[in-house]
Design a protein around this motif. Sequence first.
Motif, mmCIF file in Angstrom:
data_model
loop_
_atom_site.group_PDB
_atom_site.id
_atom_site.type_symbol
_atom_site.label_atom_id
_atom_site.label_comp_id
_atom_site.label_asym_id
_atom_site.label_seq_id
_atom_site.Cartn_x
_atom_site.Cartn_y
_atom_site.Cartn_z
ATOM 1 N N ASP A 47 69.945 32.594 36.132
ATOM 2 C CA ASP A 47 70.705 32.796 34.892
ATOM 3 C C ASP A 47 72.146 32.307 35.038
ATOM 4 N N LEU A 48 72.729 32.554 36.205
ATOM 5 C CA LEU A 48 74.113 32.143 36.432
ATOM 6 C C LEU A 48 74.231 30.620 36.405
ATOM 7 N N LYS A 49 73.279 29.934 37.023
ATOM 8 C CA LYS A 49 73.286 28.471 37.004
ATOM 9 C C LYS A 49 73.138 27.948 35.581
ATOM 10 N N ALA A 50 72.276 28.594 34.796
ATOM 11 C CA ALA A 50 72.010 28.128 33.432
ATOM 12 C C ALA A 50 73.141 28.456 32.469
ATOM 13 N N SER A 51 73.963 29.439 32.811
ATOM 14 C CA SER A 51 74.987 29.912 31.875
ATOM 15 C C SER A 51 76.162 28.952 31.717
ATOM 16 N N GLY A 52 76.387 28.113 32.707
ATOM 17 C CA GLY A 52 77.557 27.248 32.681
ATOM 18 C C GLY A 52 78.841 27.958 33.062
ATOM 19 N N LEU A 53 78.751 29.230 33.416
ATOM 20 C CA LEU A 53 79.926 29.992 33.844
ATOM 21 C C LEU A 53 80.216 29.740 35.313
ATOM 22 N N THR A 54 81.485 29.876 35.692
ATOM 23 C CA THR A 54 81.868 29.789 37.102
ATOM 24 C C THR A 54 81.749 31.176 37.705
ATOM 25 N N GLY A 55 80.894 31.303 38.726
ATOM 26 C CA GLY A 55 80.719 32.628 39.293
ATOM 27 C C GLY A 55 80.012 32.605 40.628
ATOM 28 N N THR A 56 80.067 33.735 41.308
ATOM 29 C CA THR A 56 79.449 33.903 42.614
ATOM 30 C C THR A 56 78.624 35.182 42.602
ATOM 31 N N ILE A 57 77.772 35.327 43.615
ATOM 32 C CA ILE A 57 77.021 36.568 43.803
ATOM 33 C C ILE A 57 77.312 37.090 45.199
ATOM 34 N N VAL A 58 77.619 38.373 45.259
ATOM 35 C CA VAL A 58 77.912 39.028 46.531
ATOM 36 C C VAL A 58 77.486 40.480 46.381
ATOM 37 N N GLY A 59 77.043 41.090 47.462
ATOM 38 C CA GLY A 59 76.648 42.481 47.249
ATOM 39 C C GLY A 59 76.243 43.245 48.483
ATOM 40 N N HIS A 60 76.200 44.565 48.280
ATOM 41 C CA HIS A 60 75.780 45.518 49.305
ATOM 42 C C HIS A 60 74.265 45.678 49.199
ATOM 43 N N VAL A 61 73.553 44.626 49.564
ATOM 44 C CA VAL A 61 72.124 44.587 49.256
ATOM 45 C C VAL A 61 71.324 45.630 50.027
ATOM 46 N N GLY A 62 71.903 46.211 51.074
ATOM 47 C CA GLY A 62 71.188 47.247 51.817
ATOM 48 C C GLY A 62 70.885 48.472 50.991
ATOM 49 N N ASP A 63 71.640 48.684 49.892
ATOM 50 C CA ASP A 63 71.323 49.803 49.005
ATOM 51 C C ASP A 63 71.020 49.332 47.577
ATOM 52 N N GLY A 64 70.714 48.046 47.429
ATOM 53 C CA GLY A 64 70.272 47.536 46.132
ATOM 54 C C GLY A 64 71.374 47.202 45.154
ATOM 55 N N ASN A 65 72.610 47.169 45.615
ATOM 56 C CA ASN A 65 73.777 46.972 44.749
ATOM 57 C C ASN A 65 74.352 45.572 44.972
ATOM 58 N N PHE A 66 74.595 44.830 43.886
ATOM 59 C CA PHE A 66 75.221 43.514 44.041
ATOM 60 C C PHE A 66 76.113 43.229 42.846
ATOM 61 N N HIS A 67 76.993 42.233 43.018
ATOM 62 C CA HIS A 67 77.971 41.871 41.989
ATOM 63 C C HIS A 67 77.900 40.378 41.689
ATOM 64 N N CYS A 68 77.981 40.046 40.416
ATOM 65 C CA CYS A 68 78.331 38.684 40.004
ATOM 66 C C CYS A 68 79.820 38.697 39.694
ATOM 67 N N ILE A 69 80.582 37.896 40.388
ATOM 68 C CA ILE A 69 82.007 37.766 40.091
ATOM 69 C C ILE A 69 82.173 36.515 39.242
ATOM 70 N N LEU A 70 82.498 36.720 37.973
ATOM 71 C CA LEU A 70 82.596 35.629 37.012
ATOM 72 C C LEU A 70 84.065 35.351 36.708
ATOM 73 N N LEU A 71 84.436 34.090 36.696
ATOM 74 C CA LEU A 71 85.815 33.686 36.430
ATOM 75 C C LEU A 71 85.949 33.304 34.969
ATOM 76 N N VAL A 72 86.951 33.866 34.305
ATOM 77 C CA VAL A 72 87.065 33.681 32.865
ATOM 78 C C VAL A 72 88.525 33.483 32.476
ATOM 79 N N ASP A 73 88.732 32.592 31.526
ATOM 80 C CA ASP A 73 90.057 32.401 30.938
ATOM 81 C C ASP A 73 90.243 33.467 29.859
ATOM 82 N N PRO A 74 91.137 34.438 30.070
ATOM 83 C CA PRO A 74 91.279 35.522 29.095
ATOM 84 C C PRO A 74 91.795 35.061 27.738
ATOM 85 N N GLU A 75 92.314 33.836 27.677
ATOM 86 C CA GLU A 75 92.790 33.299 26.400
ATOM 87 C C GLU A 75 91.708 32.507 25.661
#
Length: 513
Positions: A386-414
Amino acid sequence: MASLLRAAGTWGLFPWRGYCSRGMQGELGKGFVEALKAVVGSPHVSTAAADREQHGHDESIHRCQPPGAVVWPQNVEQVSRLAALCYSQGVPIIPFGTGTGLEGGVCAVQGGVCVNLTHMDRILKLNPEDFSVVVEPGVTRKVLNTYLRDSGLWFPVDPGADASLCGMVATAASGTNAVRYGTMRDNVLNLEVVLPGGRLLHTAGLGRHFRKSAAGYNLTGLFVGSEGTLGLITAATLRLHPAPEAMVAATCAFPSVQAAVDTTVHILQAAVPVARIEFLDEVMMDACNRHSQLNCSVAPTLFLEFHGSERALAEQIERAEEITQHNGGSHFCWAKEAEERSRLWAARHNAWYAALALRPGCKGYSTDVCVPISRLPEILVQTKEDLKASGLTGTIVGHVGDGNFHCILLVDPEDPEELDRVKAFGKQLGRRALALHGTCTGEHGIGLGKQQLLQEEVGDVGMETMRQLKAMLDPRGLMNPGKAASSRRAKGWCGGKPHWLSPSDLLHEQSKC
């Protein structure tokens, strides 16, 4: 001013939102500001625009909403008097620690008084034989572990930022060590809390630090993850752990996201007592290489760490290597010296800032879903697509040992269109996690942005129960309004901005339906 201070014990006699002066929304009257100064001293009160703006936002994409004043109490007695004063005048109260949250938890959506607790920074009592310590809200996790360095003990909960420990309590924080040592929910024994009207509560009883209890309701658990909406946490009794005899860390690259996540599940299923197991996709790994001067393969990667005796570590490492090799892992690099390990984990803890460097000048938005371990490969692989298809700039990182992960998405607030796409991505991912019997937030909290997902997660009865608890403890809805399970329904206007229904008002309206 004296009349304001006397009124602190009889807040029910005063009109709602009586603190509003004419002019700017949330502007505090001169007499009220003088009353604040009488409690904490003039040097510890500020209405300067720079201070107010600094305290009106965290590291999230939520816009700055400054309070009317910032105060720095020096002790719990002052916090109690401040709470009583604010409640007597209908002034919202916003607790503030280090400001490193990611969900807008410190935004002053109705103005009011921001209570910065960082000047209360003492380690009050260490009980080494009982594996516990009592800290004030200004103590951060790094400061505590430096203090514990020669005691043979440590506090393992480690979110990326050097957050304040009581702030970590308020958001039910987690970190890289949760797979072995648990989250803040598992490591808080007792709390000292100033309730909205100024009363002082010790959630497990004054001075108590037992490991288990069947005595009444779990009041400590009620305040862990309450996001400042039920009271101000002025001290926390925390569980400590023995420092491991030995530690070894490693990185291992994989040919695909699927292979890396399958390895995580297999290591856990094999009962290898891993202390840390973190996932970084190839975009995140490249960013960390550049930001932290690492030299790791640019590929989906696991960071691992093992704790124990030298003999136990040898067995853990051997089993982990077998599993990673079976799943196509390569470039297995071990870090055995303390300096090497610290460098590796510093890079992981700085992943947020490494991601921000991918688009200088932009803001970061972090998702925070957590799912049962068995569903982790499915949701992570789909999220990567989904991240690749979205065209957004982002990464995936996470504490996968307990099932928790984050997408860090970069966005222009303006850029409103891009901001909408980022928020839509986060909501879609949250709902996918809910569909897999997970949660919309593993460690960041609800804040301003996940209230609809909270409703979907716990249901109508769950939300009603939370609001009843809120109404019982904070009937005027003045503690950090607009966050978590607080009402967001507008009742009226004050100085040009909506003033929201208090929890008790909301429940009264619901009872008429």
